[in-house]
Design a protein around this motif. Structure first.
Motif, mmCIF file in Angstrom:
data_model
loop_
_atom_site.group_PDB
_atom_site.id
_atom_site.type_symbol
_atom_site.label_atom_id
_atom_site.label_comp_id
_atom_site.label_asym_id
_atom_site.label_seq_id
_atom_site.Cartn_x
_atom_site.Cartn_y
_atom_site.Cartn_z
ATOM 1 N N LYS A 95 0.838 -1.208 0.000
ATOM 2 C CA LYS A 95 0.000 0.000 0.000
ATOM 3 C C LYS A 95 0.866 1.248 0.000
ATOM 4 O O LYS A 95 0.562 2.250 -0.667
ATOM 5 C CB LYS A 95 -0.933 -0.020 1.204
ATOM 6 C CG LYS A 95 -2.004 -1.104 1.129
ATOM 7 C CD LYS A 95 -2.885 -1.116 2.366
ATOM 8 C CE LYS A 95 -3.938 -2.225 2.266
ATOM 9 N NZ LYS A 95 -4.781 -2.301 3.487
ATOM 10 N N GLN A 96 1.980 1.189 0.737
ATOM 11 C CA GLN A 96 2.899 2.322 0.780
ATOM 12 C C GLN A 96 3.515 2.566 -0.596
ATOM 13 O O GLN A 96 3.855 3.699 -0.962
ATOM 14 C CB GLN A 96 4.007 2.049 1.808
ATOM 15 C CG GLN A 96 4.966 3.209 2.018
ATOM 16 C CD GLN A 96 6.036 2.882 3.049
ATOM 17 O OE1 GLN A 96 5.913 1.922 3.816
ATOM 18 N NE2 GLN A 96 7.099 3.679 3.066
ATOM 19 N N ASP A 97 3.639 1.505 -1.374
ATOM 20 C CA ASP A 97 4.214 1.595 -2.719
ATOM 21 C C ASP A 97 3.174 2.033 -3.750
ATOM 22 O O ASP A 97 3.474 2.097 -4.950
ATOM 23 C CB ASP A 97 4.802 0.232 -3.102
ATOM 24 C CG ASP A 97 5.746 0.302 -4.283
ATOM 25 O OD1 ASP A 97 6.501 1.295 -4.383
ATOM 26 O OD2 ASP A 97 5.723 -0.624 -5.116
ATOM 27 N N GLY A 98 1.951 2.293 -3.295
ATOM 28 C CA GLY A 98 0.923 2.753 -4.220
ATOM 29 C C GLY A 98 -0.035 1.672 -4.681
ATOM 30 O O GLY A 98 -0.787 1.862 -5.647
ATOM 31 N N SER A 99 -0.013 0.505 -4.053
ATOM 32 C CA SER A 99 -0.899 -0.616 -4.387
ATOM 33 C C SER A 99 -0.850 -0.990 -5.871
ATOM 34 O O SER A 99 -1.891 -1.083 -6.545
ATOM 35 C CB SER A 99 -2.345 -0.306 -3.977
ATOM 36 O OG SER A 99 -2.425 -0.003 -2.602
ATOM 37 N N PRO A 100 0.341 -1.195 -6.431
ATOM 38 C CA PRO A 100 0.436 -1.541 -7.857
ATOM 39 C C PRO A 100 -0.133 -2.926 -8.146
ATOM 40 O O PRO A 100 -0.254 -3.763 -7.251
ATOM 41 C CB PRO A 100 1.945 -1.512 -8.126
ATOM 42 C CG PRO A 100 2.562 -1.832 -6.802
ATOM 43 C CD PRO A 100 1.670 -1.189 -5.785
ATOM 44 N N THR A 101 -0.500 -3.143 -9.412
ATOM 45 C CA THR A 101 -1.009 -4.448 -9.842
ATOM 46 C C THR A 101 -0.095 -5.080 -10.882
ATOM 47 O O THR A 101 -0.439 -6.098 -11.469
ATOM 48 C CB THR A 101 -2.422 -4.303 -10.443
ATOM 49 O OG1 THR A 101 -2.374 -3.368 -11.533
ATOM 50 C CG2 THR A 101 -3.404 -3.810 -9.385
#
Length: 381
Positions: free
Chosen positions: A178-184
């Motif tokens: 989440k801290q990393d921006g929640s990438p997919t």
């Protein structure tokens, strides 16, 4: 000496002191109180036939059960060796040795039915851990599902079906994700050789299943680096000495996946685990395979452990050296049934692809969901 006689001989001295039946029953319950697994058959590198598998790094393994499972993102670290259940309120805690666990599994294997059906069906799930992230580094698990139908008759086709189940943050990495921006989508670096690296993209979204025939004539699986037929697997020696000799004739000083040097005991541990995980062999051969493992040096007991499908079993492990560093190969077994639930690799002193992994990190696993003879025909995507 049969497995039961070997098990009696392997009992710790303190267990031979007088004890009531409740204590003995508790010891046996502990020895046999866990769950089950599979691995897809594989063809040798020489044959050029597709080798099924979803792990991006080390190979996976395990062997049989019909249980409903929910695929979850599993990774993290392997639990510290746990103590077994107490034999009684006033009795000392007892852990079975690795040899005892394997001999109990051998004895249970002898009691299994041979089974019938047109196909040996194996269903498994696998996972591979990777470190990713831009703002912060964390672990994700790439998950997969495999199904294999090995035809008993060479006149029928044998099939392998595989599906990418997507990549997910490990449970202990969700906050960092989440801290990393929640990438997919993530880019991972894989070490291919000492001076060659590859960059791969993995996504949260899974893919459609795809399939291939896996037979070459009557050859349907890889055993000890050689293609074998169902008839050859069914005719394997059923005593530990003969089975060990049969396998060692194929040992060439290196692993079955590469030319990297590998000592004979590590090679036997690897090859025998593969036989137990997904090969259509007779119950007596499975028993002999467990006895071969029980006779190897350097195998330690992990006590009760939980696999990626949240099934409890007894773990045994052996240190292995790979081009990507030092690892421990762990087999999770259900001694009650003789079923190999999961084959996994745990980091000890990794380098290269897994250089990021802390000691105790499960970097790769293969868990058997089902392994059985069936008349159900392959389901081809």
């Amino acid at each position: 000496m049969n497995p039961l006689d070997q098990l009696r001989a392997a009992r710790p001295d303190h267990l031979d002191t007088p004890a009531d039946e409740h204590t003995r029953a508790a010891e046996l319950s502990y020895a046999t109180s866990q769950a089950r697994p599979t691995r897809t058959p594989a063809q040798t590198r020489k044959s050029g036939v597709l080798r099924p598998g979803w792990a991006l790094g080390l190979a996976g393994v395990a062997a049989a059960t019909a249980v409903a499972v929910t695929i979850t993102a599993i990774g993290g670290t392997a639990p510290a060796p746990s103590s077994p259940a107490v034999a009684g309120d006033d009795q000392p805690v007892t852990r079975l040795s690795a040899k005892q666990v394997l001999l109990v599994a051998a004895e249970s294997s002898l009691k299994a039915r041979q089974g019938s059906g047109a196909y040996w069906y194996v269903e498994s799930t696998s996972g591979n851990a990777q470190q990713v992230g831009t703002k912060v580094r964390y672990t994700v698990n790439s998950l997969g599902r495999g199904q294999t139908w090995i035809a008993r008759s060479p006149k029928r086709e044998s099939w392998w079906v595989s599906q990418n189940l997507g990549t997910k943050p490990a449970p202990d990495s969700e906050a960092a994700w989440k801290q990393d921006g929640s990438p997919t989508r993530w880019t991972v670096t894989v070490t291919k050789s000492a001076d060659t690296k590859a960059r791969l993209t993995v996504e949260a979204k899974g893919g459609e299943p795809f399939s291939n025939p896996i037979n070459m004539g009557d050859k349907v699986a890889d055993l000890a680096g050689e293609n074998v037929s169902v008839a050859e697997l069914q005719a394997l020696p059923a005593t530990p000495a003969d089975l060990k000799a049969y396998l060692l004739k194929r040992y060439k000083g290196h692993g079955t996946e590469s030319n990297a040097p590998q000592d004979a005991d590590s090679w036997l541990f690897q090859v025998t685990a593969g036989l137990l995980s997904d090969m259509p062999v007779k119950p007596a051969v499975r028993a002999a395979a467990y006895q071969v493992l029980a006779g190897l040096d350097g195998v330690r007991s992990l006590g009760e452990v939980t696999d990626a499908l949240d099934r409890k079993g007894q773990g045994v492990a052996r240190a292995e050296t790979w081009p990507t560093g030092e690892f421990e190969r762990q087999l999770i077994v259900d001694p009650r049934t003789g079923i190999l639930l999961t084959d996994r690799f745990v980091a000890v002193a990794p380098t290269g692809t897994y250089g990021w992994a802390k000691p105790g990190t499960v970097v790769n696993w293969n868990a058997i969901v089902k392994a059985e003879w069936t008349d159900r025909k392959p389901v081809k995507p």
